[in-house]
Design a protein around this motif. Structure first.
Motif, short mmCIF file in Angstrom:
data_model
loop_
_atom_site.label_atom_id
_atom_site.label_comp_id
_atom_site.label_asym_id
_atom_site.label_seq_id
_atom_site.Cartn_x
_atom_site.Cartn_y
_atom_site.Cartn_z
N SER A 30 0.80 -1.26 -0.01
CA SER A 30 0.02 -0.06 0.01
C SER A 30 0.93 1.30 -0.16
O SER A 30 0.37 2.41 -0.21
CB SER A 30 -1.01 0.03 1.15
N GLY A 31 2.12 1.01 0.09
CA GLY A 31 3.11 2.32 -0.01
C GLY A 31 3.19 2.88 1.46
O GLY A 31 3.49 3.86 1.50
N LEU A 32 2.53 2.26 2.41
CA LEU A 32 2.76 2.82 3.93
C LEU A 32 4.09 3.00 4.43
O LEU A 32 4.44 3.70 5.17
CB LEU A 32 1.67 2.51 4.86
N VAL A 33 4.77 1.81 4.07
CA VAL A 33 6.14 1.60 4.60
C VAL A 33 7.19 0.94 3.76
O VAL A 33 6.20 0.39 2.49
CB VAL A 33 6.19 0.90 5.97
N LYS A 34 8.50 1.02 3.70
CA LYS A 34 8.98 0.14 2.83
C LYS A 34 9.46 -1.12 3.07
O LYS A 34 9.39 -2.18 2.37
CB LYS A 34 10.38 0.98 2.59
N THR A 35 9.12 -1.44 4.33
CA THR A 35 9.69 -2.98 4.71
C THR A 35 8.46 -3.30 5.82
O THR A 35 8.08 -2.26 6.53
CB THR A 35 11.03 -3.11 5.45
N PRO A 36 8.23 -4.62 6.02
CA PRO A 36 6.88 -4.71 6.88
C PRO A 36 7.43 -4.75 8.40
O PRO A 36 6.62 -4.38 9.27
CB PRO A 36 6.68 -6.56 6.72
N ASP A 37 8.72 -4.66 8.91
CA ASP A 37 9.00 -4.48 10.24
C ASP A 37 8.78 -2.96 10.60
O ASP A 37 8.86 -2.44 11.83
CB ASP A 37 10.42 -4.90 10.38
N GLU A 38 8.67 -2.00 9.61
CA GLU A 38 8.52 -0.65 9.74
C GLU A 38 6.96 -0.43 10.28
O GLU A 38 6.75 0.78 10.90
CB GLU A 38 8.71 0.42 8.63
N TRP A 39 5.95 -1.21 10.12
CA TRP A 39 4.47 -1.01 10.37
C TRP A 39 4.37 -1.65 11.96
O TRP A 39 4.31 -2.74 11.92
CB TRP A 39 3.68 -2.04 9.30
N GLU A 40 4.19 -0.55 12.69
CA GLU A 40 4.06 -1.04 14.29
C GLU A 40 2.90 -1.60 14.61
O GLU A 40 3.07 -2.33 15.58
CB GLU A 40 4.10 0.41 14.92
N PHE A 41 1.85 -1.67 13.65
CA PHE A 41 0.70 -2.42 14.04
C PHE A 41 0.63 -4.07 13.51
O PHE A 41 -0.55 -4.51 13.92
CB PHE A 41 -0.46 -1.76 13.47
N SER A 42 1.58 -4.27 13.10
CA SER A 42 1.86 -5.62 12.45
C SER A 42 2.27 -6.66 13.69
O SER A 42 3.26 -6.37 14.25
CB SER A 42 2.50 -5.50 10.97
N SER A 43 1.98 -7.85 13.30
CA SER A 43 2.44 -9.00 14.21
C SER A 43 3.69 -9.39 13.57
O SER A 43 4.85 -10.33 13.98
CB SER A 43 1.68 -10.36 14.08
N TYR A 44 4.19 -8.88 12.28
CA TYR A 44 5.39 -9.22 11.66
C TYR A 44 6.62 -9.19 12.55
O TYR A 44 7.56 -9.90 12.75
CB TYR A 44 5.49 -8.43 10.43
N ARG A 45 6.69 -7.90 13.39
CA ARG A 45 7.72 -7.58 14.33
C ARG A 45 7.58 -8.70 15.26
O ARG A 45 8.91 -8.72 15.82
CB ARG A 45 7.35 -6.09 14.78
N ASP A 46 6.62 -9.13 15.91
CA ASP A 46 6.79 -10.17 16.92
C ASP A 46 7.37 -11.51 16.33
O ASP A 46 8.04 -12.23 17.10
CB ASP A 46 5.22 -10.41 17.49
N TYR A 47 7.01 -11.94 15.09
CA TYR A 47 7.34 -13.24 14.49
C TYR A 47 8.81 -13.00 14.27
O TYR A 47 9.36 -14.00 14.41
CB TYR A 47 6.64 -13.50 13.45
N VAL A 48 9.30 -11.85 13.86
CA VAL A 48 10.75 -11.99 13.63
C VAL A 48 11.77 -11.66 14.95
O VAL A 48 12.80 -11.44 14.47
CB VAL A 48 11.40 -11.04 12.35
N GLY A 49 11.04 -11.31 15.83
CA GLY A 49 11.89 -11.14 17.06
C GLY A 49 12.13 -9.85 17.59
O GLY A 49 13.15 -9.39 18.25
N LEU A 50 11.51 -8.78 16.69
CA LEU A 50 11.83 -7.38 16.82
C LEU A 50 10.93 -7.02 18.10
O LEU A 50 11.15 -5.77 18.70
CB LEU A 50 11.70 -6.46 15.69
N ARG A 51 9.95 -7.60 18.55
CA ARG A 51 9.29 -7.13 19.73
C ARG A 51 8.56 -8.51 20.34
O ARG A 51 8.67 -9.62 19.85
CB ARG A 51 8.08 -6.42 19.19
N ASP A 52 8.33 -8.37 21.94
CA ASP A 52 8.00 -9.42 22.41
C ASP A 52 6.38 -9.40 22.64
O ASP A 52 5.98 -9.02 23.56
CB ASP A 52 8.69 -9.56 23.92
#
Length: 72
Positions: free
Chosen positions: A29-51
Motif C-alpha cells: 500500500s506504500g505506507l512503509v518500505k519494509t514490513p517491520d516498519e509497520w508498528e501495528f503488524s504482528s510481523y515484528r513479533d514473529y521476527v523477534g523485534l518485539r515481544d
C-alpha cells in the motif's frame, strides 16, 4: 464472480497466502518500505523485534505458517 486465487493445494496453502498478505499489505500500500516498519503488524513479533503477547506461536506452528523469505 469475485477474486479467484489459484492455489494448487488450497487447504494447506491458503493460510500461508493470508499470513503473507497481512504482513505485506502495508508495504504494497506504500505506507512503509519494509514490513517491520509497520508498528501495528504482528510481523515484528514473529521476527523477534518485539515481544508480542497477542500472537499465538503454537497455533502458527500447527498451521505450518512461516515468514516468507520475500518478507525478511
Amino acid at each position: 464472480f469475485g477474486t479467484v486465487i489459484n492455489i494448487p493445494d488450497s487447504e494447506k496453502e491458503y493460510p500461508q497466502v493470508c499470513f503473507n498478505y497481512i504482513h505485506q499489505n502495508p508495504v504494497k500500500s506504500g505506507l512503509v518500505k519494509t514490513p517491520d516498519e509497520w508498528e501495528f503488524s504482528s510481523y515484528r513479533d514473529y521476527v523477534g523485534l518485539r515481544d508480542g503477547k497477542l500472537i499465538n506461536r503454537e497455533r502458527t506452528a500447527q498451521l505450518g505458517l512461516k515468514i516468507s523469505a520475500k518478507e525478511v
